[in-house]
Design a protein around this motif. Structure first.
Motif, PDB file in Angstrom:
ATOM      1  N   VAL A   1       4.686  10.361 -11.981  1.00 11.70           N
ATOM      2  CA  VAL A   1       3.448  11.129 -11.849  1.00 11.70           C
ATOM      3  C   VAL A   1       2.793  10.900 -10.487  1.00 11.70           C
ATOM      4  N   VAL A   2       2.790   9.641 -10.030  1.00 17.75           N
ATOM      5  CA  VAL A   2       2.133   9.330  -8.755  1.00 17.75           C
ATOM      6  C   VAL A   2       3.102   9.339  -7.579  1.00 17.75           C
ATOM      7  N   GLY A   3       4.348   9.716  -7.834  1.00 13.94           N
ATOM      8  CA  GLY A   3       5.308   9.877  -6.758  1.00 13.94           C
ATOM      9  C   GLY A   3       5.773   8.588  -6.110  1.00 13.94           C
ATOM     10  N   LEU A   4       5.902   7.515  -6.893  1.00 12.88           N
ATOM     11  CA  LEU A   4       6.280   6.219  -6.328  1.00 12.88           C
ATOM     12  C   LEU A   4       7.511   5.618  -6.998  1.00 12.88           C
ATOM     13  N   THR A   5       8.337   6.445  -7.622  1.00 16.11           N
ATOM     14  CA  THR A   5       9.514   5.937  -8.323  1.00 16.11           C
ATOM     15  C   THR A   5      10.395   5.097  -7.415  1.00 16.11           C
ATOM     16  N   GLN A   6      10.566   5.534  -6.173  1.00 13.76           N
ATOM     17  CA  GLN A   6      11.459   4.818  -5.262  1.00 13.76           C
ATOM     18  C   GLN A   6      10.868   3.508  -4.772  1.00 13.76           C
ATOM     19  N   PHE A   7       9.575   3.271  -5.057  1.00 16.81           N
ATOM     20  CA  PHE A   7       8.927   2.025  -4.648  1.00 16.81           C
ATOM     21  C   PHE A   7       8.690   1.096  -5.841  1.00 16.81           C
ATOM     22  N   ALA A   8       9.375   1.327  -6.933  1.00 14.85           N
ATOM     23  CA  ALA A   8       9.131   0.572  -8.161  1.00 14.85           C
ATOM     24  C   ALA A   8       9.256  -0.933  -7.964  1.00 14.85           C
ATOM     25  N   LYS A   9      10.188  -1.360  -7.109  1.00  8.99           N
ATOM     26  CA  LYS A   9      10.437  -2.789  -6.927  1.00  8.99           C
ATOM     27  C   LYS A   9       9.764  -3.346  -5.674  1.00  8.99           C
ATOM     28  N   ALA A  10       8.957  -2.527  -5.013  1.00 11.30           N
ATOM     29  CA  ALA A  10       8.244  -2.985  -3.813  1.00 11.30           C
ATOM     30  C   ALA A  10       7.022  -3.809  -4.210  1.00 11.30           C
ATOM     31  N   TYR A  11       6.538  -4.618  -3.268  1.00 13.02           N
ATOM     32  CA  TYR A  11       5.332  -5.402  -3.469  1.00 13.02           C
ATOM     33  C   TYR A  11       4.165  -4.741  -2.727  1.00 13.02           C
TER      34      TYR A  11
ATOM     35  N   LYS B   1       2.141  -5.584  -0.453  1.00 11.71           N
ATOM     36  CA  LYS B   1       2.091  -5.762   1.005  1.00 11.71           C
ATOM     37  C   LYS B   1       3.017  -4.802   1.733  1.00 11.71           C
ATOM     38  N   GLN B   2       3.951  -4.193   1.015  1.00  9.72           N
ATOM     39  CA  GLN B   2       4.903  -3.259   1.617  1.00  9.72           C
ATOM     40  C   GLN B   2       4.424  -1.813   1.535  1.00  9.72           C
ATOM     41  N   LEU B   3       3.235  -1.597   0.991  1.00  9.17           N
ATOM     42  CA  LEU B   3       2.726  -0.244   0.767  1.00  9.17           C
ATOM     43  C   LEU B   3       1.577   0.078   1.706  1.00  9.17           C
ATOM     44  N   SER B   4       1.386   1.361   1.979  1.00 15.83           N
ATOM     45  CA  SER B   4       0.208   1.818   2.719  1.00 15.83           C
ATOM     46  C   SER B   4      -1.016   1.784   1.813  1.00 15.83           C
ATOM     47  N   GLY B   5      -2.206   1.989   2.407  1.00 16.25           N
ATOM     48  CA  GLY B   5      -3.427   1.989   1.610  1.00 16.25           C
ATOM     49  C   GLY B   5      -3.425   3.062   0.545  1.00 16.25           C
ATOM     50  N   GLY B   6      -2.996   4.275   0.910  1.00 13.62           N
ATOM     51  CA  GLY B   6      -2.950   5.359  -0.057  1.00 13.62           C
ATOM     52  C   GLY B   6      -1.989   5.082  -1.194  1.00 13.62           C
ATOM     53  N   MET B   7      -0.849   4.481  -0.872  1.00  9.35           N
ATOM     54  CA  MET B   7       0.139   4.152  -1.909  1.00  9.35           C
ATOM     55  C   MET B   7      -0.395   3.073  -2.842  1.00  9.35           C
ATOM     56  N   LYS B   8      -1.100   2.092  -2.287  1.00  9.00           N
ATOM     57  CA  LYS B   8      -1.692   1.052  -3.139  1.00  9.00           C
ATOM     58  C   LYS B   8      -2.677   1.666  -4.132  1.00  9.00           C
ATOM     59  N   GLN B   9      -3.471   2.630  -3.658  1.00  6.73           N
ATOM     60  CA  GLN B   9      -4.442   3.235  -4.558  1.00  6.73           C
ATOM     61  C   GLN B   9      -3.747   4.086  -5.613  1.00  6.73           C
ATOM     62  N   ARG B  10      -2.601   4.681  -5.278  1.00  7.89           N
ATOM     63  CA  ARG B  10      -1.821   5.412  -6.286  1.00  7.89           C
ATOM     64  C   ARG B  10      -1.340   4.463  -7.383  1.00  7.89           C
ATOM     65  N   VAL B  11      -0.926   3.270  -6.980  1.00  8.72           N
ATOM     66  CA  VAL B  11      -0.497   2.273  -7.975  1.00  8.72           C
ATOM     67  C   VAL B  11      -1.667   1.895  -8.868  1.00  8.72           C
ATOM     68  N   ALA B  12      -2.852   1.687  -8.268  1.00  6.99           N
ATOM     69  CA  ALA B  12      -4.030   1.329  -9.054  1.00  6.99           C
ATOM     70  C   ALA B  12      -4.378   2.436 -10.054  1.00  6.99           C
ATOM     71  N   ILE B  13      -4.257   3.683  -9.621  1.00  7.69           N
ATOM     72  CA  ILE B  13      -4.536   4.814 -10.524  1.00  7.69           C
ATOM     73  C   ILE B  13      -3.487   4.875 -11.627  1.00  7.69           C
TER      74      ILE B  13
ATOM     75  N   TYR C   1      -8.091  -2.170  -3.856  1.00  6.54           N
ATOM     76  CA  TYR C   1      -6.903  -1.796  -4.625  1.00  6.54           C
ATOM     77  C   TYR C   1      -6.683  -2.690  -5.843  1.00  6.54           C
ATOM     78  N   THR C   2      -7.203  -3.902  -5.822  1.00  7.21           N
ATOM     79  CA  THR C   2      -7.166  -4.833  -6.956  1.00  7.21           C
ATOM     80  C   THR C   2      -5.769  -4.958  -7.568  1.00  7.21           C
ATOM     81  N   LEU C   3      -4.748  -4.925  -6.730  1.00  8.03           N
ATOM     82  CA  LEU C   3      -3.388  -5.127  -7.210  1.00  8.03           C
ATOM     83  C   LEU C   3      -3.039  -6.612  -7.127  1.00  8.03           C
ATOM     84  N   TYR C   4      -2.123  -7.051  -7.982  1.00  6.47           N
ATOM     85  CA  TYR C   4      -1.667  -8.429  -7.946  1.00  6.47           C
ATOM     86  C   TYR C   4      -0.537  -8.536  -6.916  1.00  6.47           C
ATOM     87  N   PRO C   5      -0.758  -9.260  -5.811  1.00  2.00           N
ATOM     88  CA  PRO C   5       0.221  -9.258  -4.722  1.00  2.00           C
ATOM     89  C   PRO C   5       1.559  -9.867  -5.097  1.00  2.00           C
ATOM     90  N   TRP C   6       1.592 -10.714  -6.116  1.00  2.00           N
ATOM     91  CA  TRP C   6       2.843 -11.375  -6.510  1.00  2.00           C
ATOM     92  C   TRP C   6       3.664 -10.526  -7.497  1.00  2.00           C
TER      93      TRP C   6
END
Length: 277
Positions: free
Chosen positions: A146-156, A158-170, A110-115
């Motif tokens: 577009v990726v359906g994550l508006t309600q998770f805008a302030k989440a980190y 570690k609080q996301l599922s694998g699929g959600m993390k990949q949506r953020v990466a996309i 997912y290569t997201l920055y955890p912080w």
């Protein structure tokens, strides 16, 4: 913005064949005579041999091949993360000499920055490009939707599922509005159910944004389900062995994987993969 829906002439026939505007149009991306050789224990090892192909604007193309055939090496060269031994990669007629904002990359990890929060991860590249705060927020909000994550805008992460993390990466890759989106086994780390959900999500996303996508995968069903054309790679050294147009309806659901047409295409690709002589 990328939310402009394709016109009927670009979308092509419902069958979903190669939708390039015409054979004379400049390709969005082109790989010409590409070779790659590594030095292994002091001896040259050719991993890619004479790779040639094109992607036209708004196409979705997949490369499939067995492990070790050079898929990831080829994608890294297209991304500008590695250099070819010979040959060229061009985007809109300009030679690729390194990484650039004209190409977005989504990896298997997912290569997201955890912080950073979801919004901050999506905005990361925009800050490097020195977009104004207002421009950054507008674009982040758009791609969150577009990726359906508006309600998770302030989440980190570690609080996301694998699929959600990949949506953020996309979303992060798309936020920079690249000319070509490159995807390296993006769903390979997901469980089977989440993987199919993400395949459906990616098709909807592509239909909405219609950016040009080049994706590599070893999953034959995934390649057929998602793309308009599939290239089959052989190995030792990696070469493009076969180009398969995907003659399926443009609008697809998971049930299409059970149809005779889908099975026939899968059989053709599998035969090409098995016959490596």
């Amino acid at each position: 913005m990328l939310n402009t829906r394709p016109s009927s002439d670009v979308r092509g026939q419902e069958a979903g064949l190669d939708v390039s505007p015409s054979s004379t149009a400049q390709p969005k991306m082109e790989v010409r005579g590409l070779f790659k050789t590594f030095q292994v224990q002091g001896k040259p090892l050719m991993v890619l041999q004479n790779i040639n192909f094109q992607l036209h604007a708004r196409e979705f193309v997949c490369l499939v091949g067995a492990s070790g055939c050079g898929k990831s090496t080829l994608l890294n060269i297209v991304a500008g993360l590695d250099s070819p031994t010979a040959g060229q990669v061009l985007v809109d007629g300009e030679m690729v000499a390194g990484p650039g904002s004209d190409r977005g990359m989504v990896f298997q990890g997912y290569t997201l920055y955890p912080w950073l929060t979801v919004s901050e991860n999506i905005a990361f590249g925009l800050k490097l490009r020195r977009l104004s705060r207002a421009q950054q927020q507008e674009r982040v909000n758009y791609y969150l939707d577009v990726v359906g994550l508006t309600q998770f805008a302030k989440a980190y992460p570690k609080q996301l599922s694998g699929g959600m993390k990949q949506r953020v990466a996309i979303a992060r890759a798309l936020a920079n509005e690249p000319e070509v989106l490159l995807m390296d086994e993006p769903f390979g780390a997901l469980d089977a159910q989440t993987k199919e959900q993400m395949q459906q999500f990616l098709l909807r996303l592509w239909d909405q944004t219609h950016t040009t996508i080049l994706m590599i995968t070893h999953d034959v069903e995934e390649a057929i389900f998602l793309s308009q054309r599939v290239y089959v790679m052989s190995r030792c050294p990696g070469q493009l062995k076969l180009e398969v147009p995907i003659t399926l309806p443009a609008q697809r659901d998971l049930e299409i994987k059970l149809t005779p047409e889908f099975v026939d295409i899968k059989r053709q690709v599998l035969h090409a993969l098995r016959d490596q002589d």
